[in-house]
Scaffold this active site. Structure first.
Site, short mmCIF file in Angstrom:
data_model
loop_
_atom_site.label_atom_id
_atom_site.label_comp_id
_atom_site.label_asym_id
_atom_site.label_seq_id
_atom_site.Cartn_x
_atom_site.Cartn_y
_atom_site.Cartn_z
N ILE A 1 0.84 -1.20 0.00
CA ILE A 1 0.00 0.00 0.00
C ILE A 1 0.87 1.25 0.00
CG2 ILE A 1 -1.64 1.37 1.38
CD1 ILE A 1 -3.02 -1.20 2.16
N GLY B 1 0.16 -2.67 7.52
CA GLY B 1 -0.46 -3.99 7.46
C GLY B 1 -1.94 -3.92 7.78
N LEU C 1 -4.98 -11.12 -0.33
CA LEU C 1 -5.10 -10.75 -1.74
C LEU C 1 -6.48 -11.09 -2.26
CD1 LEU C 1 -1.63 -12.05 -2.98
CD2 LEU C 1 -2.31 -9.67 -2.62
N HIS D 1 6.98 -12.70 -30.34
CA HIS D 1 8.00 -11.64 -30.41
C HIS D 1 7.40 -10.40 -31.08
CE1 HIS D 1 11.88 -9.74 -30.93
NE2 HIS D 1 11.54 -9.47 -32.18
P1 FAD Z 1 -13.10 -7.68 2.05
O1 FAD Z 1 -12.88 -7.29 0.65
O2 FAD Z 1 -12.45 -6.87 3.11
O3 FAD Z 1 -14.67 -7.70 2.26
C1 FAD Z 1 -15.25 -7.97 3.47
C2 FAD Z 1 -16.60 -7.29 3.51
O4 FAD Z 1 -17.28 -7.75 4.67
C3 FAD Z 1 -16.54 -5.78 3.66
O5 FAD Z 1 -17.27 -5.17 2.63
C4 FAD Z 1 -17.15 -5.48 5.02
O6 FAD Z 1 -17.95 -4.31 5.01
C5 FAD Z 1 -18.03 -6.70 5.23
N1 FAD Z 1 -18.24 -7.05 6.64
C6 FAD Z 1 -17.31 -7.23 7.59
N2 FAD Z 1 -17.89 -7.64 8.74
C7 FAD Z 1 -19.22 -7.71 8.49
C8 FAD Z 1 -20.34 -8.09 9.27
N3 FAD Z 1 -20.20 -8.52 10.52
N4 FAD Z 1 -21.56 -8.00 8.70
C9 FAD Z 1 -21.72 -7.59 7.40
N5 FAD Z 1 -20.68 -7.26 6.62
C10 FAD Z 1 -19.45 -7.32 7.15
N6 FAD Z 1 -5.53 -7.20 -3.37
C11 FAD Z 1 -5.18 -7.63 -4.59
O7 FAD Z 1 -5.20 -8.83 -4.85
N7 FAD Z 1 -4.82 -6.74 -5.58
C12 FAD Z 1 -4.77 -5.41 -5.35
O8 FAD Z 1 -4.44 -4.63 -6.26
C13 FAD Z 1 -5.11 -4.93 -4.05
N8 FAD Z 1 -5.08 -3.61 -3.78
C14 FAD Z 1 -5.45 -3.18 -2.54
C15 FAD Z 1 -5.38 -1.81 -2.28
C16 FAD Z 1 -5.73 -1.33 -1.03
C17 FAD Z 1 -5.66 0.15 -0.76
C18 FAD Z 1 -6.20 -2.24 -0.03
C19 FAD Z 1 -6.63 -1.73 1.31
C20 FAD Z 1 -6.25 -3.59 -0.29
C21 FAD Z 1 -5.87 -4.08 -1.54
N9 FAD Z 1 -5.89 -5.44 -1.84
C22 FAD Z 1 -5.51 -5.88 -3.08
C23 FAD Z 1 -6.32 -6.44 -0.84
C24 FAD Z 1 -7.77 -6.87 -1.12
O9 FAD Z 1 -8.60 -5.73 -1.09
C25 FAD Z 1 -8.21 -7.88 -0.08
O10 FAD Z 1 -7.30 -8.96 -0.02
C26 FAD Z 1 -9.59 -8.43 -0.43
O11 FAD Z 1 -10.53 -7.38 -0.51
C27 FAD Z 1 -10.04 -9.44 0.63
O12 FAD Z 1 -11.31 -9.92 0.30
P2 FAD Z 1 -12.32 -10.45 1.42
O13 FAD Z 1 -13.53 -10.88 0.68
O14 FAD Z 1 -11.64 -11.41 2.30
O15 FAD Z 1 -12.66 -9.18 2.34
P1 NAD Z 2 2.36 -4.81 4.12
O1 NAD Z 2 2.43 -5.94 5.06
O2 NAD Z 2 2.52 -5.04 2.67
O3 NAD Z 2 3.46 -3.71 4.50
C1 NAD Z 2 3.53 -3.13 5.76
C2 NAD Z 2 4.94 -2.62 5.98
O4 NAD Z 2 4.95 -1.83 7.14
C3 NAD Z 2 5.95 -3.72 6.19
O5 NAD Z 2 7.03 -3.52 5.32
C4 NAD Z 2 6.33 -3.59 7.65
O6 NAD Z 2 7.67 -3.98 7.91
C5 NAD Z 2 6.13 -2.11 7.88
N1 NAD Z 2 5.90 -1.71 9.25
C6 NAD Z 2 5.18 -2.35 10.20
N2 NAD Z 2 5.18 -1.63 11.35
C7 NAD Z 2 5.89 -0.50 11.10
C8 NAD Z 2 6.23 0.65 11.86
N3 NAD Z 2 5.81 0.78 13.11
N4 NAD Z 2 6.98 1.62 11.30
C9 NAD Z 2 7.41 1.50 10.01
N5 NAD Z 2 7.11 0.42 9.24
C10 NAD Z 2 6.36 -0.55 9.77
O7 NAD Z 2 0.97 -4.08 4.45
P2 NAD Z 2 0.18 -2.94 3.69
O8 NAD Z 2 1.03 -2.27 2.69
O9 NAD Z 2 -0.48 -2.16 4.75
O10 NAD Z 2 -0.90 -3.78 2.92
C11 NAD Z 2 -1.85 -4.59 3.65
C12 NAD Z 2 -2.30 -5.76 2.83
O11 NAD Z 2 -3.07 -5.34 1.73
C13 NAD Z 2 -1.13 -6.55 2.33
O12 NAD Z 2 -1.18 -7.82 2.94
C14 NAD Z 2 -1.35 -6.69 0.86
O13 NAD Z 2 -1.31 -8.02 0.46
C15 NAD Z 2 -2.73 -6.11 0.60
N6 NAD Z 2 -2.59 -5.23 -0.59
C16 NAD Z 2 -2.29 -5.81 -1.78
C17 NAD Z 2 -2.10 -5.02 -2.89
C18 NAD Z 2 -1.75 -5.68 -4.18
O14 NAD Z 2 -1.94 -6.87 -4.31
N7 NAD Z 2 -1.24 -4.95 -5.16
C19 NAD Z 2 -2.20 -3.65 -2.80
C20 NAD Z 2 -2.49 -3.09 -1.57
C21 NAD Z 2 -2.69 -3.91 -0.46
#
Ligand code: FAD
Ligand code: NAD
Length: 466
Positions: free
Chosen positions: A185, A273, A321, A445
């Site tokens: 992120i 994280g 993911l 290619h």
């Molecule tokens: P979520 O997508 O988190 O969905 C869970 C849903 O449950 C939410 O809508 C929430 O409102 C709902 N919910 C929770 N508790 C309740 C409850 N008790 N009752 C009713 N509803 C509830 N992953 C990638 O693979 N590629 C990317 O490019 C990527 N980019 C990201 C960028 C950002 C900024 C962030 C934050 C994450 C990104 N991720 C990416 C990670 C990805 O978004 C998550 O891994 C994925 O959304 C997880 O899917 P999920 O279905 O487990 O949960």
């Molecule tokens: P991350 O685990 O990728 O990175 C967090 C980073 O913060 C680590 O490098 C860690 O060492 C560092 N960190 C932890 N505590 C710290 C501190 N106190 N001070 C400074 N650094 C510290 O987590 P994220 O970037 O928050 O992303 C969260 C999750 O969302 C990831 O697991 C990722 O898989 C998912 N995500 C995926 C995508 C994608 O697939 N392109 C994009 C965005 C998010």
């Protein structure tokens, strides 16, 4: 009358829950999905994958115009100016289209959306907006939220200290953005705002960026982001923050201890994280305990310790993911409907969508070496004809194979389109390919993917173009 209202209820409509619900309905199960957000699609579609990629794409276009990349190709431009409101509107459009699409798919497949927060009353009963719904099986797919950093309080409305949701919605380019956490992120959102004109400093606790990725990739990442103008403070921790008006002051310390320093910022992004969403789910009512990391443990068939309750996606162990959650959604529906399902957790690609992209699948070189003897083939993008023509010299492809069997154990890539290239590696590994299999597969290619073939050829020492 049926014993239960539904065959299966999914709690959460992210990539895990919504995909699982659609597959369950396709397989003939009477299905509902509980979601408390106003739109379907979860973190990924609303405040994650999709809006971040819209901003990454748009900011890339702006940078191409502003930094002279387009001029190199003879595209004459007037004064280049940023209309951030238009970029944010484009992002909102992408989100609206896709979340609305899921609503359409729910209707088409006859999945009931139970609107509101879901809480377990017992293992087969979920209360939503004051009403009880029963199901033979309940699947927890509640996803994850940002991990808070003590002393650095997020307030997305104020817009000074924000999490990823706040960083996606800024209405002004910050003068100085400090990103806490050099993970996915931090680097994606840092790239967006750097391209749009912010000075960006990344503060990372560890000595390298991108934990979990191959060592060579992590080293190269630091070089590439520095070259792009990001200031990297590796091996550094943030110990506190204070906000005065529209400015934040952070206190930093070397991770191993030492003299503290301060850093001023117009915006601070906390991206250290994410942690599973379980608050208010009523797990105490069904006696389901969490592991030490706050996750729900499951077996291969996604069953929890409580009969009739399964879990998938970010709320269970494994990479957080969207595609992992989706595959688990399909598998859990198939387990429930047919008794079998499959997710190969050894072959889940990961991609960082910066420029260039960083991607990998399978074992890192470090993990593979720990398991046994390996051979490694590497090919630089600088020697790939398409990347060279496009002026995209950064990066390489690395293929890691078992020394005895030649079976591919891992593939890592840095390239402008590494995220697309890595699917080939995942498919090869899914079919148990050797490096020789990839090397003898005809690749079109000129494509960036030829670098995968050449890296595979390099495993046995025979690449052509270096
Ligand atoms: P979520 O997508 O988190 O969905 C869970 C849903 O449950 C939410 O809508 C929430 O409102 C709902 N919910 C929770 N508790 C309740 C409850 N008790 N009752 C009713 N509803 C509830 N992953 C990638 O693979 N590629 C990317 O490019 C990527 N980019 C990201 C960028 C950002 C900024 C962030 C934050 C994450 C990104 N991720 C990416 C990670 C990805 O978004 C998550 O891994 C994925 O959304 C997880 O899917 P999920 O279905 O487990 O949960
Ligand atoms: P991350 O685990 O990728 O990175 C967090 C980073 O913060 C680590 O490098 C860690 O060492 C560092 N960190 C932890 N505590 C710290 C501190 N106190 N001070 C400074 N650094 C510290 O987590 P994220 O970037 O928050 O992303 C969260 C999750 O969302 C990831 O697991 C990722 O898989 C998912 N995500 C995926 C995508 C994608 O697939 N392109 C994009 C965005 C998010």
């Amino acid at each position: 009358m049926a014993e239960y209202d539904y065959d299966v209820i999914f709690i959460g409509a992210g990539p895990g829950g919504y995909v699982g619900a659609i597959r369950a309905a396709q397989l003939g199960l009477k299905t509902a999905c509980v979601e408390s957000r106003e739109t379907l699609g979860g973190t990924c579609l609303n405040v994650g994958c999709i809006p971040s990629k819209a901003l990454l794409h748009g900011s890339e276009k702006f940078a191409e115009a502003a930094n002279g990349t387009l001029a190199r190709y003879g595209v004459k431009l007037g004064k280049v100016e940023l209309d951030l409101a238009a970029l944010q509107a484009d992002k909102a459009d992408a989100v609206k289209g896709l979340t609305g699409g899921i609503e359409f798919l729910f209707k088409k497949n006859k999945v009931d959306w139970l609107k509101g927060h879901g809480t377990f009353k017992d293992a087969h009963t979920v209360t939503v907006a004051g009403k009880d719904y029963t199901a033979k099986e309940v699947v927890i797919a509640t996803g994850s939220s940002v991990t808070p950093l003590p002393g650095v309080e997020v307030d997305n409305d104020k817009g000074v200290i924000v999490d990823s949701t706040g960083a996606l919605a800024l209405s002004k380019v910050p003068g100085h953005l400090v990103v806490i956490g050099g993970g996915v992120i931090g680097l994606e959102m840092g790239s967006v705002w750097r391209r749009l004109g912010a000075k960006v400093t990344v503060v990372e606790f560890l000595d390298q960026l991108l934990p979990g990725m191959d060592g060579d990739i992590r080293k190269e990442a630091a070089k590439i982001f520095k070259k792009q103008g990001m200031d990297l403070k590796l091996g550094t921790k943030v110990t506190g923050a204070s906000v005065k008006g529209k400015k934040a002051t952070l206190t930093l310390e070397p991770a191993k201890g030492g003299a503290a320093e301060t850093l001023e910022a117009d915006c601070v992004l906390v991206a250290i994280g994410r942690r599973p969403n379980v608050a208010g789910l009523g797990l105490e009512n069904i006696g389901l305990e969490l592991n030490a990391r706050g996750q729900i443990e499951t077996g291969h068939d996604f069953r929890t310790k409580v009969d009739g309750v399964r879990a998938i996606g970010d709320v269970i162990p494994g990479p957080m993911l969207a595609h992992k959650a989706e595959d688990e959604g399909i598998a859990v529906a198939e387990y429930i409907a047919t008794g079998t399902g499959i997710v190969n957790h050894d072959v889940i690609p990961g991609v960082v969508y910066t420029l260039p992209e960083f991607a990998g699948v399978g074992l890192t070189e470090e993990q593979a070496r720990e398991k046994g003897e390996i051979k490694v083939g590497k090919f630089p993008m600088m020697a790939n004809s398409r990347a060279k023509t496009n002026h995209e010299p950064d990066g390489f492809v690395k293929v890691i194979a078992d020394a005895k069997t030649d079976k591919v154990l891992g593939v890592w890539a840095i390239a402008t389109v590494a995220g697309t290239m890595i699917s080939e590696a995942a498919l090869a590994m899914e079919f148990g390919a050797t490096s020789e299999d990839i090397a003898y597969t005809c690749h079109a290619h000129p494509t960036h993917s030829e670098a995968v073939k050449e890296a595979a050829m390099a495993v046995t020492g025979k690449p052509i173009h270096i």
